[in-house]
Motif scaffolding. Structure first.
Motif, mmCIF file in Angstrom:
data_model
loop_
_atom_site.group_PDB
_atom_site.id
_atom_site.type_symbol
_atom_site.label_atom_id
_atom_site.label_comp_id
_atom_site.label_asym_id
_atom_site.label_seq_id
_atom_site.Cartn_x
_atom_site.Cartn_y
_atom_site.Cartn_z
ATOM 1 N N PRO A 19 21.517 19.717 -47.759
ATOM 2 C CA PRO A 19 22.031 20.727 -48.698
ATOM 3 C C PRO A 19 22.004 22.123 -48.094
ATOM 4 C CG PRO A 19 20.619 19.184 -49.839
ATOM 5 C CD PRO A 19 20.506 18.849 -48.381
ATOM 6 N N GLY A 20 23.180 22.756 -48.040
ATOM 7 C CA GLY A 20 23.277 24.114 -47.527
ATOM 8 C C GLY A 20 23.439 24.193 -46.021
ATOM 9 N N THR A 21 23.430 23.060 -45.310
ATOM 10 C CA THR A 21 23.551 23.067 -43.848
ATOM 11 C C THR A 21 24.752 22.235 -43.437
ATOM 12 O OG1 THR A 21 21.153 23.249 -43.608
ATOM 13 C CG2 THR A 21 22.390 22.556 -41.671
ATOM 14 N N VAL A 22 25.528 22.767 -42.500
ATOM 15 C CA VAL A 22 26.687 22.050 -41.978
ATOM 16 C C VAL A 22 26.589 22.004 -40.457
ATOM 17 C CG1 VAL A 22 28.213 22.623 -43.903
ATOM 18 C CG2 VAL A 22 28.033 24.185 -41.950
ATOM 19 N N VAL A 23 27.350 21.070 -39.861
ATOM 20 C CA VAL A 23 27.298 20.911 -38.413
ATOM 21 C C VAL A 23 28.713 20.706 -37.897
ATOM 22 C CG1 VAL A 23 26.962 18.403 -38.532
ATOM 23 C CG2 VAL A 23 26.175 19.670 -36.524
ATOM 24 N N LEU A 24 28.956 21.170 -36.672
ATOM 25 C CA LEU A 24 30.208 20.922 -35.973
ATOM 26 C C LEU A 24 30.098 19.571 -35.289
ATOM 27 C CD1 LEU A 24 32.961 21.906 -34.848
ATOM 28 C CD2 LEU A 24 31.685 22.945 -32.954
ATOM 29 N N PRO A 25 30.930 18.584 -35.609
ATOM 30 C CA PRO A 25 30.809 17.250 -35.011
ATOM 31 C C PRO A 25 30.946 17.295 -33.492
ATOM 32 C CG PRO A 25 32.341 17.224 -36.856
ATOM 33 C CD PRO A 25 32.040 18.655 -36.569
ATOM 34 N N ARG A 26 30.281 16.358 -32.855
ATOM 35 C CA ARG A 26 30.237 16.340 -31.395
ATOM 36 C C ARG A 26 31.623 16.194 -30.788
ATOM 37 N NH1 ARG A 26 27.001 11.445 -29.275
ATOM 38 N NH2 ARG A 26 25.538 12.366 -30.766
ATOM 39 N N GLU A 27 32.460 15.303 -31.335
ATOM 40 C CA GLU A 27 33.795 15.087 -30.775
ATOM 41 C C GLU A 27 34.638 16.347 -30.838
ATOM 42 O OE1 GLU A 27 32.336 11.175 -32.520
ATOM 43 O OE2 GLU A 27 32.325 13.305 -33.052
ATOM 44 N N ALA A 28 34.550 17.074 -31.940
ATOM 45 C CA ALA A 28 35.312 18.315 -32.060
ATOM 46 C C ALA A 28 34.803 19.374 -31.099
ATOM 47 C CB ALA A 28 35.250 18.825 -33.502
ATOM 48 N N ALA A 29 33.491 19.465 -30.943
ATOM 49 C CA ALA A 29 32.916 20.455 -30.023
ATOM 50 C C ALA A 29 33.349 20.176 -28.591
ATOM 51 C CB ALA A 29 31.397 20.454 -30.139
ATOM 52 N N LEU A 30 33.349 18.894 -28.192
ATOM 53 C CA LEU A 30 33.761 18.563 -26.832
ATOM 54 C C LEU A 30 35.231 18.905 -26.607
ATOM 55 C CD1 LEU A 30 31.914 15.168 -26.240
ATOM 56 C CD2 LEU A 30 31.543 17.321 -25.023
ATOM 57 N N SER A 31 36.054 18.694 -27.604
ATOM 58 C CA SER A 31 37.469 19.067 -27.455
ATOM 59 C C SER A 31 37.615 20.565 -27.288
ATOM 60 C CB SER A 31 38.261 18.587 -28.676
ATOM 61 O OG SER A 31 38.319 17.174 -28.718
ATOM 62 N N LEU A 32 36.875 21.337 -28.058
ATOM 63 C CA LEU A 32 36.950 22.794 -27.950
ATOM 64 C C LEU A 32 36.346 23.297 -26.641
ATOM 65 C CD1 LEU A 32 35.951 23.690 -31.620
ATOM 66 C CD2 LEU A 32 38.238 23.786 -30.616
ATOM 67 N N ARG A 33 35.402 22.537 -26.065
ATOM 68 C CA ARG A 33 34.773 22.929 -24.800
ATOM 69 C C ARG A 33 35.605 22.504 -23.595
ATOM 70 N NH1 ARG A 33 28.347 21.385 -25.015
ATOM 71 N NH2 ARG A 33 27.734 22.637 -26.837
ATOM 72 N N GLY A 34 36.668 21.799 -23.792
ATOM 73 C CA GLY A 34 37.416 21.276 -22.657
ATOM 74 C C GLY A 34 36.762 20.067 -22.046
ATOM 75 N N GLY A 35 35.989 19.322 -22.840
ATOM 76 C CA GLY A 35 35.360 18.097 -22.373
ATOM 77 C C GLY A 35 34.022 18.288 -21.711
ATOM 78 N N ARG A 36 33.524 19.504 -21.533
ATOM 79 C CA ARG A 36 32.249 19.748 -20.854
ATOM 80 C C ARG A 36 31.074 19.582 -21.814
ATOM 81 N NH1 ARG A 36 32.163 22.270 -15.843
ATOM 82 N NH2 ARG A 36 34.164 23.100 -15.099
ATOM 83 N N ALA A 37 30.050 18.883 -21.324
ATOM 84 C CA ALA A 37 28.821 18.785 -22.099
ATOM 85 C C ALA A 37 27.972 20.046 -21.943
ATOM 86 C CB ALA A 37 28.008 17.557 -21.683
ATOM 87 N N HIS A 38 28.130 20.757 -20.815
ATOM 88 C CA HIS A 38 27.356 21.976 -20.554
ATOM 89 C C HIS A 38 28.318 23.127 -20.282
ATOM 90 C CE1 HIS A 38 24.579 18.686 -19.541
ATOM 91 N NE2 HIS A 38 23.627 19.492 -19.955
ATOM 92 N N ARG A 39 27.899 24.287 -20.685
ATOM 93 C CA ARG A 39 28.728 25.475 -20.448
ATOM 94 C C ARG A 39 28.895 25.712 -18.948
ATOM 95 N NH1 ARG A 39 29.520 30.508 -23.436
ATOM 96 N NH2 ARG A 39 27.984 29.820 -24.964
#
Length: 892
Positions: A249-269
């Motif tokens: 309740p009150g907390t949301v998360v960015l799903p892993r698959e979406a984050a990887l797409s936005l990162r260009g597939g990188r697990a690390h910056r």
């Protein structure tokens, strides 16, 4: 051909082993030995078979220790596997580390890194089925409450596990996906959408600018955010399309698959496949570096000697909780003329070298009372231990004092004394820089007290010297790049995303020694340990002007401390100490046997003095200044001190004539004669006490002096005055009045007041607190691998079905047991036996009987890999093997 292609071509096409135990079982002995060498905690005790080895390698404590010894890129690879599907292909791992655009450095370094993770049993499986051990995945993978060290959150499937089917279908509709018939396919469709870079880009084209800003803040972690019960429109847009999923309740998360797409597939910056280079801050001639280091080494020896000399008759008291008080540390710093943190370092170094210790408490050496003929029921106690116990019971305070090893150390040549100190410093786990800080219970850490051991200290110390040795002679490293290299080799881990590293020290800024560090801040501790290692090496003369000296490089050679030996014995006799001493000796000046007397009642020692001269001059004069040359000053008090020690005026004149390269100045001759003429004119003895003098006028002067009132003097005869004070107080009172009394014995002879050297009972130096088990040697590794192989053959050998007792032991009658083992002894076959030892512990053994007689069976135990004898009445039963075990050795 690229490195990753070679890596793929070298792998088998089959899916590989089905478990970690099977993967370890398929290794050769060299590979198994490499695992045990890199993870020595798996050897204690030696595993009985490969299955137990695999189980132990997957425990939380062992996996944590293994992760802590990975470099940054190897840890990044493990973190990427933790967020990848289980199992994952090599190509998937490469994509997570290199991203959509690829990275040649990552591709070139990854094969060796995967091989390293395999060697340490953190990764197993075939080329297309790489698996991270379960415990490592649990430690590094994200959960509903925290993200992984990569900054990625849970997957869509994990985040929607408790979501209603209607809500999931509504998200599909908002995201432009068709309805599905079940939740599983709906989650798969949403995961597929977010994993497609182009489709995610198309979806975000219609997003409000504020929504894209939210994703930008969450994409590299942490991926969690807080929302209200009525979220804003830009947040509602993300929630409706599943780009933000609720966790609590009150907390949301960015799903892993979406984050990887936005990162260009990188697990690390920023992947870091290559180790940082240690930059050179300054470059000097090696001869200049060695000369500066030699001077520092000589100053270090002088400082330690001064410390021990000041405690020669008994040092400061031991606090109730252990250690030195702040006041005693300040006094020591004043004597050594150094800041308090630096004084604490020298005190701790002498303690680690076994040169000082407490004179109370039990002797650290343990004795077995059964090995001593005079042992009593409580165990053996030597005379020193009994004396210490008596002192404690009587309430007598314990003090620090030099140990008997100090006398042996003092008689060694200077270079060997320095090597002794370095053999204690390099492996020591006590961190003097912590003194003055606070421990976990908010108590002040004191010198020589508890709580100063830090197991990473010797590793950091040695690694700093190794990195300096990697530079060319005369090159001084940049401390900032040195610290960054150490951080890459041993990155710090946390349950959440890795924190930004603190700002490294600026080049050219010399950090202050000491100051402590927060008890719960390992990151700051590692930084401080690096800074302290550089400063301590400079103070000791391991480095000179910031660069590693020639004798400092020799410290990184063969190990010098033998097992079970004290620091002093090992340092004096080890090969490494001998090499270091030989390299340092030419840099130290030869001790001098002369001084230069001057007309202002001073003597100048232009260099270090031979020990007899230094000790005699230390009694006759006071040290006025130190440095390249030591200045001594003669005073009435110092001359009287020499006369009190039993030297006559004639002897003092002869001593100065013999050791001075300049004529003895007339003022010094007059000073000695004047003090000697007055010395002993008054005699103080023990009657309660009394003063005796042949000159009645001197006694008249004393009795008329008001300062003598406190002594309560009374004249007994024209040449004798009695006092209501003890002899020591009477002597001090008369000296304060300007007289030079001498103590006399009951026979009327002058008592010689020589200093009494106080020594502790025999003491062993403090043992370093190791960071885990020691690295095994080749002999132990060979024996351990052999035992594991033998136990594995025994554990996997097939056997015929037979009745079993509770616990899985075979159960047969005594007659059947005897007949079966006799038959096996005649045919040379192996059998399974169930055995219960005298303590009641049950076990199964694969035994090849050799003979059966007298109620015992003797045979080759394949489980233990040795010949053993078992009592027949302790064998619960026997089972024949279905087939001869593969690779079983013939009975011996």
């Amino acid at each position: 051909m690229s490195a990753e292609q070679q890596h793929r071509d070298g792998q088998a096409a089959d899916p590989g082993p089905r478990s970690l135990a099977q993967a370890l079982r398929e290794r050769d002995d060299a590979s198994l030995g490499a695992l045990l060498r890199s993870r020595p905690d798996l050897l204690h005790p030696v595993p009985t078979d490969v299955t137990q080895l695999a189980t132990r390698a997957g425990t939380r404590a062992s996996v944590l220790r293994a992760l802590e010894h990975l470099d940054r890129f190897a840890l990044q690879a493990a973190e990427a596997l933790a967020v990848a599907p289980d199992p994952a292909s090599y190509q998937k791992l490469l994509d997570l580390l290199a991203g959509d655009d690829g990275d040649e450095e990552v591709a070139g370094a990854l094969p060796a890194t995967v091989a390293l993770l395999r060697e340490r049993a953190l990764v197993w499986g075939g080329e297309d089925r790489l698996r991270l051990v379960r415990t490592a995945r649990e430690l590094l993978a994200p959960s509903a409450s925290h993200s992984s060290p990569t900054g990625l959150g849970p997957s869509v499937a994990e985040a929607t596990s408790g979501m209603s089917p209607g809500r999931i279908q509504a998200i599909l509709t908002a995201a432009g996906l068709p309805h599905t018939h079940d939740t599983v396919s709906a989650v798969a469709a949403l995961s597929g959408l977010f994993a497609d870079r182009e489709r995610v880009a198309e979806l975000l084209e219609g997003a409000p600018e504020a929504s894209r800003e939210v994703l930008t803040r969450l994409v590299w972690g942490p991926p969690y955010g807080q929302v209200t019960a009525e979220p804003a429109a830009h947040l509602r847009w993300l929630l409706d399309r599943g780009l933000l999923l609720p966790t609590t309740p009150g907390t949301v998360v960015l799903p892993r698959e979406a984050a990887l797409s936005l990162r260009g597939g990188r697990a690390h910056r920023v992947p870091e496949p290559t180790r940082p280079r240690v930059a050179v801050a300054a470059e000097r001639k090696p001869q200049v570096v060695d000369a500066a280091a030699g001077g520092q080494a000589l100053a270090a020896l002088d400082t330690v000697e001064e410390l021990l000399r000041s405690w020669d008759e008994g040092g400061p008291a031991v606090l109730r909780a252990g250690g030195l008080s702040i006041r005693d540390l300040k006094r020591t710093a004043t004597v050594l003329e150094v800041p308090e943190p630096v004084a604490a370092f020298w005190v701790e170094l002498a303690y680690a070298a076994g040169l000082i210790a407490s004179d109370g408490g039990y002797v650290e050496e343990h004795h077995d009372r059964h090995d001593r003929p005079d042992a009593d029921a409580e165990g053996y106690e030597d005379e020193e231990t009994r004396d210490a116990r008596t002192r404690r019971r009587s309430g007598e305070a314990e003090h620090y004092a030099p140990t008997p090893e100090y006398d042996a150390w003092r008689d060694l040549p200077p270079a060997e004394r320095w090597a002794w100190l370095l053999e204690a410093w390099l492996p020591g786990t006590r961190a003097p820089g912590l003194i003055g800080g606070r421990d976990g219970r908010d108590r002040t850490l004191s010198a020589l007290g508890p709580g100063l051991d830090r197991s990473p200290a010797p590793e950091v110390r040695r690694r700093v010297l190794e990195l300096m040795a990697g530079l060319e002679p005369g090159q001084a490293p940049d401390p900032a790049t040195l610290l960054e290299r150490l951080r890459w080799e041993r990155p710090l881990r946390s349950a959440g995303p890795r924190r930004e590293q603190p700002e490294p020290p600026r080049t050219g800024v010399r950090p202050a020694y000491g100051g402590g560090v927060a008890a719960n801040d390992p990151e700051a501790l590692r930084t401080k340990l690096t800074e302290w290692a550089l400063l301590e090496a400079e103070m000791l003369g391991v480095t000179g002007r910031g660069a590693l000296a020639t004798h400092g490089r020799a410290l990184l050679g063969a190990e010098g401390r033998s097992e079970g030996a004290g620091a002093g014995t090992a340092a004096a006799g080890s090969a490494r100490a001998a090499v270091v001493a030989a390299l340092l000796a030419p840099l130290l000046p030869e001790p001098l046997d002369h001084v230069l007397l001057q007309a202002d009642l001073t003597a100048v020692a232009p260099g270090p003095l031979v020990r007899p001269l230094a000790e005699a001059l230390g009694v006759l004069a006071d040290v006025e200044s130190k440095g390249g040359a030591t200045v001594y000053r003669f005073t009435p008090g110092s001359v009287r001190r020499a006369l009190d020690a039993g030297r006559s005026a004639t002897e003092l004149h002869a001593f100065l004539d013999r050791h001075s390269r300049t004529p003895v100045p007339q003022p010094l001759t007059y000073l000695i004669d004047d003090v000697a003429r007055r010395h002993g004119l008054l005699r103080v003895g023990a009657a309660s006490s009394y003063v005796r003098c042949d000159d009645e006028s001197v006694l008249d002067e004393i009795l008329a002096d008001r300062r003598a009132t406190a002594l309560r003097l009374r004249r007994l005869a024209p040449t004798v005055v009695a006092a209501q004070a003890d002899p020591r107080t009477l002597i001090e009172g008369l000296r304060a009045m300007g007289f030079a009394p001498a103590a006399e014995s009951a026979e009327g002879d002058v008592m010689i007041a020589r200093p009494h050297a106080h020594r502790t009972p025999p003491r062993t130096p403090p043992a370093p607190v190791p960071d885990g088990p020691p690295a095994p040697d080749t002999t132990l590794l060979t024996a351990a691998v052999r035992a594991v192989r033998a136990g594995d053959r025994a554990a996997t050998a097939p056997r015929k079905e037979t009745p079993q007792a509770p616990g899985g032991l075979p159960r047969t009658s005594p007659a059947d047991t005897l007949a079966t083992v006799q038959a096996a002894a005649m045919t040379g076959e192996s059998v399974w036996i169930g055995h219960v030892n005298a303590e009641g512990a049950a076990s199964q053994r694969l035994l090849a009987p050799l003979r059966v007689e007298g109620g015992y069976v003797t045979g080759y135990d394949h489980t233990a890999d040795e010949v053993r004898t078992y009592a027949l009445h302790r064998i619960t039963g026997v089972a024949e093997l279905a087939d001869e075990p593969d690779g079983a050795e013939p009975a011996r």
